[in-house]
Design an enzyme around this catalytic site. Structure first.
Site, PDB file in Angstrom:
ATOM      1  N   ARG A 223       0.860  -1.198   0.000  1.00 23.11           N
ATOM      2  CA  ARG A 223       0.000   0.000   0.000  1.00 23.11           C
ATOM      3  C   ARG A 223       0.891   1.241   0.000  1.00 23.11           C
ATOM      4  O   ARG A 223       0.626   2.221  -0.681  1.00 23.11           O
ATOM      5  CB  ARG A 223      -0.954   0.009   1.198  1.00 23.11           C
ATOM      6  CG  ARG A 223      -1.678   1.340   1.356  1.00 23.11           C
ATOM      7  CD  ARG A 223      -2.976   1.291   2.166  1.00 23.11           C
ATOM      8  NE  ARG A 223      -2.964   0.382   3.279  1.00 23.11           N
ATOM      9  CZ  ARG A 223      -2.300   0.567   4.442  1.00 23.11           C
ATOM     10  NH1 ARG A 223      -1.585   1.668   4.625  1.00 23.11           N
ATOM     11  NH2 ARG A 223      -2.349  -0.328   5.395  1.00 23.11           N
TER      12      ARG A 223
ATOM     13  N   TYR B 249     -16.098  16.829 -15.193  1.00 24.39           N
ATOM     14  CA  TYR B 249     -16.578  15.444 -15.201  1.00 24.39           C
ATOM     15  C   TYR B 249     -17.620  15.244 -14.090  1.00 24.39           C
ATOM     16  O   TYR B 249     -17.428  15.726 -12.963  1.00 24.39           O
ATOM     17  CB  TYR B 249     -15.365  14.531 -14.982  1.00 24.39           C
ATOM     18  CG  TYR B 249     -15.693  13.066 -14.942  1.00 24.39           C
ATOM     19  CD1 TYR B 249     -16.095  12.389 -16.089  1.00 24.39           C
ATOM     20  CD2 TYR B 249     -15.602  12.357 -13.751  1.00 24.39           C
ATOM     21  CE1 TYR B 249     -16.400  11.051 -16.040  1.00 24.39           C
ATOM     22  CE2 TYR B 249     -15.899  11.009 -13.707  1.00 24.39           C
ATOM     23  CZ  TYR B 249     -16.303  10.365 -14.857  1.00 24.39           C
ATOM     24  OH  TYR B 249     -16.602   9.036 -14.804  1.00 24.39           O
TER      25      TYR B 249
ATOM     26  N   LYS C 174      -8.664   6.267 -19.434  1.00 27.42           N
ATOM     27  CA  LYS C 174      -9.004   6.759 -20.767  1.00 27.42           C
ATOM     28  C   LYS C 174      -7.805   6.587 -21.712  1.00 27.42           C
ATOM     29  O   LYS C 174      -7.335   5.498 -21.894  1.00 27.42           O
ATOM     30  CB  LYS C 174      -9.510   8.192 -20.664  1.00 27.42           C
ATOM     31  CG  LYS C 174     -10.486   8.430 -19.491  1.00 27.42           C
ATOM     32  CD  LYS C 174     -11.804   7.693 -19.631  1.00 27.42           C
ATOM     33  CE  LYS C 174     -12.635   7.648 -18.352  1.00 27.42           C
ATOM     34  NZ  LYS C 174     -12.912   8.920 -17.712  1.00 27.42           N
TER      35      LYS C 174
HETATM   36  C1  LIG Z   1     -13.351   9.369 -16.435  1.00 28.02           C
HETATM   37  C2  LIG Z   1     -12.907  10.682 -15.970  1.00 28.02           C
HETATM   38  C3  LIG Z   1     -12.617  10.905 -14.602  1.00 28.02           C
HETATM   39  C4  LIG Z   1     -12.819   9.857 -13.552  1.00 28.02           C
HETATM   40  O1  LIG Z   1     -11.952   8.801 -13.718  1.00 28.02           O
HETATM   41  P1  LIG Z   1     -12.283   7.275 -13.303  1.00 28.02           P
HETATM   42  O2  LIG Z   1     -11.061   6.561 -13.722  1.00 28.02           O
HETATM   43  O3  LIG Z   1     -13.520   6.871 -14.028  1.00 28.02           O
HETATM   44  O4  LIG Z   1     -12.501   7.285 -11.828  1.00 28.02           O
HETATM   45  C5  LIG Z   1     -12.165  12.159 -14.241  1.00 28.02           C
HETATM   46  N1  LIG Z   1     -12.012  13.150 -15.159  1.00 28.02           N
HETATM   47  C6  LIG Z   1     -12.303  12.972 -16.459  1.00 28.02           C
HETATM   48  C7  LIG Z   1     -12.109  14.095 -17.418  1.00 28.02           C
HETATM   49  C8  LIG Z   1     -12.755  11.733 -16.909  1.00 28.02           C
HETATM   50  O5  LIG Z   1     -13.059  11.574 -18.204  1.00 28.02           O
END
Ligand SMILES: *Cc1c(COP(=O)(O)O)cnc(C)c1O
Length: 367
Positions: free
Chosen positions: A26, A78, A175
């Site tokens: 951790r 977001y 992403k």
């Molecule tokens: C998806 C996303 C998040 C959140 O991320 P997760 O990995 O789904 O927790 C934050 N900011 C943006 C711009 C995103 O597209």
């Protein structure tokens, strides 16, 4: 290749005598460290801290603040980020104001004596609004406020917030950075030693860490980030050109278009305009029926939330990613029944074009 070190704990030479930098995963893990160093290098940062999701990275950054502090947040962030501010951190006395950050002078006026952080996303989601990072960094610096930039949509290949004066870059590595829709992850990258130390402390204390396997997966994805981003941008530009000429499209939102209000700033602070496109379909007074018909007809684009993977995705923010917003909030941001958001993947662009035509034919039948 980076080994996947699955160990949760590390043998010690004697009580308290560590063999190396690690004692418990951790607090630190070699595979995660490799990822953290790679992400930090990409953003030009000294410190990298990786988490089990983008939302965990966001939360960790907010946990460096305290009750009574105030954060100025872009109004087009977001949805999950909005929820962390509005439903989670608020309960612990962290105050947030959401506003359009387009005018740095207005942002300066909105800073209060207890404002500790300015939080923005550029390009934003789903309207792809552009904010001037360098101008806002100047405002933040004068007010001694931390500037946090969620750089998920651009990636460090297209935009480096730290170079423009931001204190910290935040990512959902889920992403583009991982890029293959098979990991949920996040990270915060900074060159501020004090903030870096605080983030490492929160990471090991609260524990929302990225697993060794997922760290390996993101590292693997990162190897092709450059070529992927180049193709995402190239294909997006071809589709934007096609969509702006289409009779069933009333408006295309893409920072690369000269008609985009943020085009000049985007051209200055980005190396490419990204792989995300939003478009308004001419749905008239038919609600979401024609736009839903458009999405159902697509065969190359997958109807799904998320973005940044090799597969093209299409979604309807009004009933998918932004359904949790109030109808008034959606209206004020410009998210209507005809708004479709595309994440342009790496398929042959002619196949993508043909797929959109399939959508338009189905939409026409529903009008
Ligand atoms: C998806 C996303 C998040 C959140 O991320 P997760 O990995 O789904 O927790 C934050 N900011 C943006 C711009 C995103 O597209």
């Amino acid at each position: 290749m980076t080994p996947i070190v699955l160990a949760s704990t590390f043998a010690q030479d004697g009580p308290g005598v560590l063999k190396g930098p690690y004692d418990y995963s951790r607090a630190g893990n070699p595979t995660r460290t490799a990822l953290e160093q790679c992400l930090a290098a990409l953003e030009g940062a000294k410190h990298g801290v990786a988490f089990g999701s983008g939302c965990a990275a966001t939360t960790a950054l907010l946990l460096t603040l305290k009750s009574g502090d105030h954060v100025l947040v872009g109004d087009d962030v977001y949805g999950g980020t909005f929820r962390i501010f509005d439903k989670v951190m608020k309960q612990f006395g962290l105050d947030a104001t959401f506003m359009d950050l387009s005018d740095p002078a207005k942002v300066r006026e909105a800073i209060r004596p207890n404002t500790r952080m300015l939080w923005l996303e550029t390009p934003s989601n789903p309207m792809l609004k552009i904010f001037d990072i360098a101008a806002l960094a100047e405002v933040a610096k004068k007010a001694n406020v931390t500037l946090a930039v969620d750089n998920t949509f651009a990636t460090p290949m297209l935009q480096r917030p730290l170079d423009l004066g931001a204190t910290v870059a935040v990512h959902s590595t889920t992403k583009y950075l991982n890029g293959h829709s098979d990991v949920v992850g996040g990270a915060a990258l900074t060159s501020d030693d004090e903030l870096g130390e605080k983030l490492h402390f929160i990471q090991k204390s609260v524990g929302g860490v990225q697993s060794p396997f997922d760290s390996y997966m993101v590292l693997r994805g990162l190897k092709t980030l450059g070529v992927r981003m180049r193709q995402h941008v190239k294909s997006a530009e071809v589709l934007v050109d096609h969509l702006t000429r289409h009779g069933l499209v009333t408006r295309v939102f893409y920072p690369g278009l000269e008609s985009h209000p943020g085009h000049a700033v985007a051209a200055r602070q980005m190396k490419g305009f990204g792989g995300m496109i939003s478009l308004d379909l001419r749905v008239g007074d038919k609600g979401t029926a024609p736009s839903a018909a458009f999405l159902r007809a697509l065969r190359v684009f997958t109807c799904a939330e998320s973005l940044g993977g090799v597969e093209s995705l299409a979604e309807l923010p009004a009933i998918m990613t932004h359904a949790s917003l109030t109808p008034e909030a959606r209206r004020s941001l410009g998210i209507g029944d005809g708004l479709v958001r595309l994440s342009v993947g790496l398929e042959d662009v002619e196949d993508l074009k043909e797929d959109l035509e399939r959508g338009f034919r189905a939409m026409e039948a529903a009008l």
